[in-house]
Design a protein around this motif. Sequence first.
Motif, PDB file in Angstrom:
ATOM      1  N   ARG A  93       0.850  -1.209   0.000  1.00 31.50           N
ATOM      2  CA  ARG A  93       0.000   0.000   0.000  1.00 31.50           C
ATOM      3  C   ARG A  93       0.876   1.245   0.000  1.00 31.50           C
ATOM      4  NH1 ARG A  93      -3.279   0.016   5.166  1.00 31.50           N
ATOM      5  NH2 ARG A  93      -4.463   1.672   4.148  1.00 31.50           N
ATOM      6  N   TRP A  96       2.388   1.749  -3.358  1.00 29.06           N
ATOM      7  CA  TRP A  96       1.405   2.248  -4.339  1.00 29.06           C
ATOM      8  C   TRP A  96       1.126   3.736  -4.083  1.00 29.06           C
ATOM      9  CZ3 TRP A  96       0.068   0.231  -8.806  1.00 29.06           C
ATOM     10  CH2 TRP A  96      -0.967   0.839  -9.526  1.00 29.06           C
ATOM     11  N   SER A  99       3.734   5.708  -5.500  1.00 28.56           N
ATOM     12  CA  SER A  99       3.654   5.716  -6.971  1.00 28.56           C
ATOM     13  C   SER A  99       2.572   6.677  -7.456  1.00 28.56           C
ATOM     14  CB  SER A  99       3.462   4.300  -7.525  1.00 28.56           C
ATOM     15  OG  SER A  99       2.095   3.945  -7.534  1.00 28.56           O
ATOM     16  N   GLY A 266      -4.996   0.688 -10.299  1.00 31.41           N
ATOM     17  CA  GLY A 266      -4.378  -0.600  -9.971  1.00 31.41           C
ATOM     18  C   GLY A 266      -3.594  -1.182 -11.115  1.00 31.41           C
ATOM     19  N   TYR A 323       7.652  -4.372  -8.726  1.00 31.36           N
ATOM     20  CA  TYR A 323       7.761  -2.907  -8.671  1.00 31.36           C
ATOM     21  C   TYR A 323       9.103  -2.466  -8.082  1.00 31.36           C
ATOM     22  CZ  TYR A 323       2.767  -2.469  -9.746  1.00 31.36           C
ATOM     23  OH  TYR A 323       1.533  -2.519 -10.349  1.00 31.36           O
TER      24      TYR A 323
END
Length: 430
Positions: A93, A96, A99, A266, A323
Amino acid sequence: MDNQALSLNNTIVATNANVLSMLSERGKNIFFPKLGILAQAAQARGKAINATIGEAVEDDGSSMHLPEFDALVNMPTANIFPYAPSFGKPEFRSLWKDSIYRKNPSLKETVISNPIATNGLTHGLSMAAYLFANEDDTVLLSNHYWENYNLIFENNYGATVETFELFANGGFNVADFGKKLNEIEGEKIITLLNFPNNPAGYTPLVSEIATIVAEIKKVADKGKKVIVLIDDAYFGLVYEENVFTESIFVELANLSENVLAVKLDGPTKEDYVWGFRVGFITYAIKGGTAELYEALENKTAGAVRGNISNISQLSQSMLFKVYSAPTYEQSKKEKFDILKGRYDILRDALSNPKYAEYFSPLPFNSGYFMCVEPKKGLVAEEIRKHLLEKYSTGVIVLGSVIRLAFSAVPQAKLPELVENIYNACVDLDK
Ligand SMILES: Cc1ncc(COP(=O)(O)O)c(C=O)c1O
């Protein structure tokens, strides 16, 4: 109402009471249980004997699993077999969230919530509908839209989908968007913006974004509570200059205390892992505090827990690893270049003037798809059937337009795809 839900609602009201009135009845009532099994299991973590977990554990404390899996996945068992938290894996999380800031630099220091993991964007949209849409609420979408929105908003939650015309004069139809926003009765408005759009493959130009945002601001300034669901499924796949490359979330995140921006995004489309089923919901509102966001995160995780419990541990672990790989950005760019190459070839093929007699493309500049609109009274569905039968070519018909998924067709076959549509039109025009 459960006291835990009440307490979250009070926290929300302490920062911005408008947000409470945006929630559906389900949304007001939901909470992530802090008491009960989850709390007791958390207290037992690390104890010499732990008989709380609803999973099976080997004698050495590792996750029980069938050895056949060992040869398939090269990761620690803790990253494969156990349940993930209903909020999503914490490190994933946080990655993300970073990002989102990296991909949307205009966000700068704007405070946003922590993303909550969902089972792809479909589930994220469904959870957003759970939290915000009451029976008979209207959800305003563009007339070119992903058909699953009907199942999500109407069949699941009893809301009503209304549409505005997406295009006017080759661009975004701001006038109709504004008009339809104004026509929604009641004090709450739910609208959904999907760029790059499925099926049209359109993302507003930089010059159009401010006008769209201004329409939302106008209704918010009249006191309406506006929930903007932002479906960023195809984020990042923009192929032309002057097109807005960030999410419209950046423009809405700090717009008004009456506008809640709900970002659904997503890896499924962006990173080509459709079957992994991982997405996120992230919130932002002007003046939003960590406490407000935490309350919304708790409600969202509660809705996830009561719905599908949690998202695949394995998918989240694999994505986290990828990632973090030094080659990730380069690999992603290579895939982007393939899609951009297909887009360029398709656009070039469509520019052949002979096609204009039979069909014309709707505006497109991004995403996986584009649409063509038949002319001369030809019927899209008849063209589709004829393409299947005579030209061994499959396309999708949505109402009066034909959708082409150029994302799924090798570059070398794209001119033939357009030529086949042309020939089918010629055949049917006889
Ligand atoms: C606009 C749009 N939103 C969301 C989705 C669903 O994505 P996911 O696979 O992440 O559920 C799709 C899939 O086709 C889509 O086209």
